[in-house]
Write a protein that holds these residues in place. Structure first.
Motif, PDB file in Angstrom:
ATOM      1  N   GLU A   1      45.297  35.154  35.729  1.00 15.63           N
ATOM      2  CA  GLU A   1      45.696  35.329  34.399  1.00 15.63           C
ATOM      3  C   GLU A   1      45.758  33.689  34.047  1.00 15.63           C
ATOM      4  O   GLU A   1      45.354  33.181  33.245  1.00 15.63           O
ATOM      5  N   GLU A   2      46.454  32.990  35.121  1.00 17.95           N
ATOM      6  CA  GLU A   2      46.758  31.709  34.710  1.00 17.95           C
ATOM      7  C   GLU A   2      45.489  30.724  34.586  1.00 17.95           C
ATOM      8  O   GLU A   2      45.519  29.846  34.088  1.00 17.95           O
ATOM      9  N   PHE A   3      44.641  31.080  35.827  1.00 17.25           N
ATOM     10  CA  PHE A   3      43.529  30.318  35.810  1.00 17.25           C
ATOM     11  C   PHE A   3      42.405  30.378  34.472  1.00 17.25           C
ATOM     12  O   PHE A   3      42.262  29.535  33.926  1.00 17.25           O
ATOM     13  N   LYS A   4      42.551  31.761  34.162  1.00 17.95           N
ATOM     14  CA  LYS A   4      41.761  32.258  32.935  1.00 17.95           C
ATOM     15  C   LYS A   4      42.115  31.481  31.635  1.00 17.95           C
ATOM     16  O   LYS A   4      41.430  31.064  30.929  1.00 17.95           O
ATOM     17  N   SER A   5      43.576  31.474  31.512  1.00 19.44           N
ATOM     18  CA  SER A   5      44.107  30.982  30.114  1.00 19.44           C
ATOM     19  C   SER A   5      43.552  29.621  30.019  1.00 19.44           C
ATOM     20  O   SER A   5      43.215  28.874  28.933  1.00 19.44           O
ATOM     21  N   HIS A   6      43.754  28.653  31.375  1.00 14.96           N
ATOM     22  CA  HIS A   6      43.436  27.081  31.253  1.00 14.96           C
ATOM     23  C   HIS A   6      41.753  27.200  31.076  1.00 14.96           C
ATOM     24  O   HIS A   6      41.451  26.239  30.412  1.00 14.96           O
ATOM     25  N   ALA A   7      41.316  27.892  31.847  1.00 15.42           N
ATOM     26  CA  ALA A   7      39.810  27.563  31.938  1.00 15.42           C
ATOM     27  C   ALA A   7      38.979  27.907  30.495  1.00 15.42           C
ATOM     28  O   ALA A   7      38.191  27.343  29.999  1.00 15.42           O
ATOM     29  N   GLU A   8      39.581  29.094  29.783  1.00 16.53           N
ATOM     30  CA  GLU A   8      39.043  29.597  28.657  1.00 16.53           C
ATOM     31  C   GLU A   8      39.446  28.374  27.586  1.00 16.53           C
ATOM     32  O   GLU A   8      38.496  28.025  26.549  1.00 16.53           O
ATOM     33  N   GLU A   9      40.656  27.745  27.668  1.00 12.22           N
ATOM     34  CA  GLU A   9      41.066  26.589  26.724  1.00 12.22           C
ATOM     35  C   GLU A   9      39.812  25.531  26.920  1.00 12.22           C
ATOM     36  O   GLU A   9      39.559  24.753  25.973  1.00 12.22           O
ATOM     37  N   ALA A  10      39.415  25.301  28.018  1.00  8.24           N
ATOM     38  CA  ALA A  10      38.389  24.452  28.101  1.00  8.24           C
ATOM     39  C   ALA A  10      36.978  24.769  28.118  1.00  8.24           C
ATOM     40  O   ALA A  10      35.831  24.061  28.358  1.00  8.24           O
ATOM     41  N   GLY A  11      36.842  25.820  27.522  1.00  9.56           N
ATOM     42  CA  GLY A  11      35.470  26.390  27.120  1.00  9.56           C
ATOM     43  C   GLY A  11      34.682  27.180  28.051  1.00  9.56           C
ATOM     44  O   GLY A  11      33.546  27.320  28.062  1.00  9.56           O
ATOM     45  N   VAL A  12      35.369  27.814  29.042  1.00 12.38           N
ATOM     46  CA  VAL A  12      34.689  28.228  30.136  1.00 12.38           C
ATOM     47  C   VAL A  12      34.656  30.106  29.816  1.00 12.38           C
ATOM     48  O   VAL A  12      36.036  30.312  29.418  1.00 12.38           O
ATOM     49  N   THR A  13      33.970  30.599  30.012  1.00 15.90           N
ATOM     50  CA  THR A  13      34.062  32.072  29.950  1.00 15.90           C
ATOM     51  C   THR A  13      34.372  32.730  31.280  1.00 15.90           C
ATOM     52  O   THR A  13      33.675  32.600  32.316  1.00 15.90           O
ATOM     53  N   ILE A  14      35.508  33.373  31.326  1.00 14.17           N
ATOM     54  CA  ILE A  14      35.947  34.062  32.543  1.00 14.17           C
ATOM     55  C   ILE A  14      35.642  35.540  32.705  1.00 14.17           C
ATOM     56  O   ILE A  14      35.751  36.125  31.867  1.00 14.17           O
ATOM     57  N   HIS A  15      34.931  35.878  33.692  1.00 16.84           N
ATOM     58  CA  HIS A  15      34.747  37.425  34.213  1.00 16.84           C
ATOM     59  C   HIS A  15      35.529  37.825  35.336  1.00 16.84           C
ATOM     60  O   HIS A  15      35.752  37.013  36.256  1.00 16.84           O
ATOM     61  N   LEU A  16      35.736  39.040  35.403  1.00 17.84           N
ATOM     62  CA  LEU A  16      36.491  39.904  36.571  1.00 17.84           C
ATOM     63  C   LEU A  16      35.566  40.874  36.889  1.00 17.84           C
ATOM     64  O   LEU A  16      35.620  41.855  36.188  1.00 17.84           O
ATOM     65  N   ALA A  17      34.790  40.869  38.036  1.00 18.87           N
ATOM     66  CA  ALA A  17      34.232  41.788  38.590  1.00 18.87           C
ATOM     67  C   ALA A  17      34.755  42.818  39.588  1.00 18.87           C
ATOM     68  O   ALA A  17      35.278  42.179  40.566  1.00 18.87           O
ATOM     69  N   LYS A  18      34.722  44.001  39.261  1.00 21.76           N
ATOM     70  CA  LYS A  18      35.472  44.933  40.229  1.00 21.76           C
ATOM     71  C   LYS A  18      34.881  45.004  41.602  1.00 21.76           C
ATOM     72  O   LYS A  18      35.415  45.213  42.600  1.00 21.76           O
ATOM     73  N   ASP A  19      33.380  45.142  41.803  1.00 17.88           N
ATOM     74  CA  ASP A  19      32.677  45.310  42.895  1.00 17.88           C
ATOM     75  C   ASP A  19      31.373  44.407  42.707  1.00 17.88           C
ATOM     76  O   ASP A  19      31.110  43.489  41.605  1.00 17.88           O
ATOM     77  N   ALA A  20      30.536  44.351  43.900  1.00 19.83           N
ATOM     78  CA  ALA A  20      29.630  43.640  44.021  1.00 19.83           C
ATOM     79  C   ALA A  20      28.575  43.885  42.771  1.00 19.83           C
ATOM     80  O   ALA A  20      27.852  42.711  42.268  1.00 19.83           O
ATOM     81  N   HIS A  21      28.224  45.057  42.708  1.00 19.56           N
ATOM     82  CA  HIS A  21      27.369  45.603  41.845  1.00 19.56           C
ATOM     83  C   HIS A  21      27.605  44.948  40.176  1.00 19.56           C
ATOM     84  O   HIS A  21      26.766  44.463  39.497  1.00 19.56           O
TER      85      HIS A  21
END
Lengths: 721, 186
Positions: A71-91
């Motif tokens: 969550e901490e990573f996500k907030s900083h990265a999004e602020e910097a214009g990056v889209t963050i995804h969290l995938a539950k599995d390989a597929h």
């Protein structure tokens, strides 16, 4: 693609094939040797032990809070214009990445090396969806062209010769190539891939670090392809395991001290790159890179909650556990892992790729501790491999006969010992009069014939003990002797020699008769309940003897007692302190002679015999005892002659040598070659298991070289009063 | 504090990983070195990134004089052409011979990644003992810049992927020249 054996029978067939690959054997052997020999130089001035423990602590603090760090990573990265995804599995990860590609009208994708993408079989998915995917790391490109999986986490094409690569590149370039010249082969990749880089629309990378407090990624590379992958195309997707999350730059820099050194023997790689946010990209809309980071769970969050296995998430993918593994160096990564290879692969495969793919390979461990000693994050790999073996068997819900027998017989000392005595009678016709079995019974297959097997003693140590004169006037020390099964029932003369010897230094010896097997064989078979029962029994057996030390002449027993017993104390209501007092007393023979008795040369005759030494895994790594045995040989008036790879396993590993005789034979053969080259007269070691393996191998070769336990040679060297 | 021992360590460590290290007393000398090198290698197109316009102009006139083509920014249009590239760098890490470049500018990235030979200008005053010495600065960059691409570069690009034989120059520059600049050279 990757075809990992799903049962032991087909696995053994694959292993046999691998052992016949001469190039593989030589290449990996040289690698193993070079890696070990270069290591001290690579770590000069670096406190490996302290830093690895520091990193392990950082990782252990991060692992329970991966989601928080995410969550901490996500907030900083999004602020910097990056889209963050969290995938539950390989597929899901693969689907997300394919969707990003489709949304951005991507055709050509270039990739830099990512084990996480190997884990999800990302290329297969993207190709199925119609995208052109090109691996750009040289090794990865080679195996992509060959439709193979990586055979090493850092050097994916280490299983191939320059000639195989040359043939492949001739097909790619439609030109004749001089495969002898590796530089030229490398330039083929530079030339062929440069236009691919320039036309790609999307680059996919992995990452070594995801730094939560700034939302940046750290990548550790050598070839320069990752820099191009993350710069040239207008879209960048990084696929990152959740386990790569770290709180800050400081913890990443600590890892950076060990990662390149452990992986490739470099103080630092050619490139270490820290990327934050959507950077300038002149061929993208608004001249800003379209940047996505896909974090992969795929079982990591569950693993992070597991009391035992969470430790595996510390792994930084340096590959060192494969580099030093004597088995990996014989069979290669395609037979020693699934996607993740080496010791950590035997563990992670269960969690990321299922029990079917782990069922056979997880059995292939000698417990030689070489991987544990080099691990940059202090993972107890051999222990976790046995835990994984147990978990696979539990999931399978059925136990091999070996395990059924172990769990039925071993906890009952009298029954177990009765059976061992019966074994002596049963093998009589096979042994005739010598100390070795002359012919293996026919139910053994011929691959077991690589060494001669000893006969079970007619009279075990515990019976001989009753008639031994062990009286000592005003003893200097009182010790309790822990014999272990091999000494008690196969080599009682080693114990007799030892007792006779230390009597000279006024040591009173006691032998608690209710002691049993140390439990290591049970643990090796993942029979943890049995191993724990044996630990408690032995703890009890030694409670009524007032001794200064608990002396062993078996390195494996000593190491097992010291490391395993404290793990199972509380289940039997034994306090931590009581168990600590017990295991603190355990001492190996050489340390006792050198550090406690301070024996000196005057007590021994001088001889002109040259002695080679084999360092048992459980002594040199298990107990970190390295100098004492070599010193003791010299004190005893013998000449110690060094031989190559003294600290490499002899290939015994208890029942390993019965389960995987061909590999055991290979490892033993190399060991014996090294010893014979040293021109020694005798080979000495301090573990009865190693004696069994080494003596059996020498006997089979009809070699004149004697193999002895250090207690035997010392007792022979003792001056007659 | 004298930078000499640090500069010597920096040079030794960088040479140990196949970088070429020279000392320069002025920017003009460095530019001459860069152009000579390009001519010796038979290159024609050169790139420069990370310089102010005055520096860039002076390099351009030197190039004209030597009949070399200084590719005009942005470099993306010339990506396939760059033979030699010259850039200043932010820091040198002496204990590993590492250069640190803030490569947020795309031109700095393209120049240092695509060139066959990269010539890096390192002010002697910017050589520090190790990465820990600039940890705070790096952390500030990562935390405060809206986007950044920080590169540690140690020697030319390399691989050992075929039979573990070290080969120099895979996808990145095949040669790295580090020009250590005397303090007043800027």
């Amino acid at each position: 693609m990757i075809k990992t054996a799903q049962n032991i029978k087909s696995y053994k067939k694959q292993l046999k094939e691998a052992l016949q690959d001469k190039f593989l054997g030589t290449a990996l052997n040289n690698f193993n040797k070079a890696y070990r020999e270069n290591r001290p130089g690579v770590y000069e001035g670096i406190e490996f032990e302290a830093i690895k423990r520091d990193i392990a602590q950082d990782k252990d603090a991060a692992i329970p809070r991966l989601l928080e760090l995410f969550e901490e990573f996500k907030s900083h990265a999004e602020e910097a214009g990056v889209t963050i995804h969290l995938a539950k599995d390989a597929h899901e990860a693969n689907q997300i990445i394919a969707r990003i590609a489709r949304d951005n009208a991507v055709k050509h994708i270039i990739k830099s090396k990512s084990m996480t993408a190997e884990e999800t079989y990302l290329n297969d998915h993207l190709e199925k969806k119609g995208f052109m995917v090109t691996e750009t790391d040289l090794g990865e490109w080679i195996i992509q062209l060959r439709h193979e999986g990586p055979s090493h986490m850092v050097m994916p094409a280490i299983h191939l010769s320059r000639y195989q690569v040359g043939d492949l590149f001739e097909k790619v370039t439609h030109q004749d190539l001089d495969a002898e010249d590796i530089d030229k082969l490398v330039k083929v990749a530079r030339k062929e891939l440069r236009p691919v880089f320039l036309k790609a629309d999307m680059g996919i990378s992995g990452a070594n670090f995801a730094i939560a407090d700034s939302g940046s990624l750290g990548l550790v590379t050598n070839e320069g392809n990752m820099r191009l992958v993350t710069t040239l195309p207008r879209v960048h997707v990084a696929l990152v395991g959740l386990d790569k999350l770290l709180p800050d730059l400081k913890s990443a820099l600590k890892i950076l001290k060990l990662l390149p050194r452990n992986a490739t023997g470099q103080a630092i790689t050619s490139y270490v790159t820290w990327i934050k946010g959507a950077n300038e990209c002149r061929n993208a809309p608004q001249e800003k890179k379209e940047m996505h980071i896909v974090f992969l769970d795929n079982g990591r969050l569950e693993l992070s909650k597991d009391r035992v296995f969470a430790e595996a998430l510390r792994c930084i993918r340096c590959g060192a556990c494969a580099n030093v593994c004597p088995i990996y160096s014989k069979v290669g990564g395609h037979k020693y892992g699934h996607v993740y290879i080496g010791a950590i692969g035997l563990i992670l495969t269960l969690f990321y790729h299922g029990k079917e793919n782990d069922r056979a390979i997880v059995k292939n461990c000698l417990n030689c501790q070489a991987c544990k000693a080099v691990c940059a994050v202090d993972i107890d790999l051999p222990f976790l491999i046995k835990k994984t073996l147990g978990a696979v068997m539990d999931e399978d819900g059925r136990k091999p006969i070996k395990n059924q027998l172990l769990s039925k017989v071993m906890p009952h000392r009298r029954l177990f010992h009765f059976l061992l005595r019966q074994a002596h009678l049963a093998q009589k016709p096979l042994a005739r009069k010598g100390p070795m079995i002359r012919h293996l019974p026919h139910f053994f297959e011929k691959q077991h014939g690589f060494r001669s097997l000893p006969v079970i003693a007619a009279k075990p140590f515990r019976d001989r003990w009753l008639n031994m004169d062990t009286g000592v006037k005003s003893p200097a020390y009182a010790v309790s002797f822990f014999a272990g099964c091999a000494v008690d029932f196969i080599y009682p003369e080693q114990a007799e020699a030892m007792i006779k010897l230390i009597k000279t230094w006024s040591v009173k010896v006691m032998f608690p008769e209710s002691q049993s097997c140390c439990g290591l064989p049970a643990l090796m078979a993942a029979e943890e309940e049995t191993a724990a029962k044996l630990a408690w029994q032995n703890y009890e057996a030694f409670q009524n003897t007032a001794s200064d030390y608990i002396l062993t002449i078996c390195a494996s027993c000593a190491s097992h007692i010291k490391h395993y017993y404290p793990k199972v104390a509380s289940q039997a209501g034994i306090s931590k302190t009581d168990m600590a007092i017990f295991v603190e007393k355990v001492i190996d023979f050489s340390s006792f002679m050198v550090n406690v008795l301070n024996v000196s040369a005057e007590a021994f005759t001088t001889g002109d015999k040259k002695v080679a030494y084999h360092a048992p895994c459980h002594l040199c790594r298990g107990l970190a005892v390295t100098e004492e045995p070599r010193k003791l040989i010299e004190i005893a008036g013998l000449t110690y002659v060094p031989s190559a790879d003294e600290e490499v396993c002899c290939g015994f590993g208890g029942s390993y040598s019965v389960d995987f005789p061909e590999i055991s034979a290979e490892i033993l053969g190399q060991k014996l070659d090294n010893v014979i080259q040293s021109n020694a007269d005798i080979l000495v070691t301090d573990c009865p298991g190693c004696v069994l393996q080494l003596r059996g191998g020498m006997h089979k070769r009809d070699s004149a070289m004697e193999v002895k336990h250090i207690s035997e040679v010392l007792s022979e060297q003792l001056k007659k009063c | 504090m004298s930078q000499e021992p640090l500069a010597a360590l920096m040079a030794n460590k960088a040479k140990a990983v196949q970088a070429i290290v020279e000392e320069m007393t002025s920017l003009e000398d460095a530019f001459h070195y860069f152009l000579n090198l390009t001519q010796k290698q038979g290159g024609r197109h050169v790139a420069a990134a990370g310089f102010n316009s005055k520096e860039f102009e002076s390099l351009r006139s030197l190039c004209q004089h030597e009949s070399l083509n200084l590719l005009p920014p942005p470099l993306r249009g010339h990506a396939g052409k760059i033979h030699t590239a010259i850039t200043p760098v932010e820091w040198g890490l002496a204990n590993t011979g590492t250069l640190v470049l803030n490569s947020a500018s795309e031109d700095v990235r393209l120049a240092t990644m695509l060139a066959d030979t990269h010539v890096a200008l390192l002010p002697v005053s910017k050589i520090v003992p190790d990465v820990e010495s600039i940890e705070k600065d790096l952390d500030d960059i990562l935390k405060t810049e809206p986007a950044t691409y920080l590169a540690f570069i140690t020697g030319p690009s390399r691989t050992a992927d075929i039979e573990r034989v070290l080969a120099i120059g895979v996808h990145g520059p095949q040669a790295l020249h580090i020009l250590i600049m005397e303090n007043d050279a800027e």
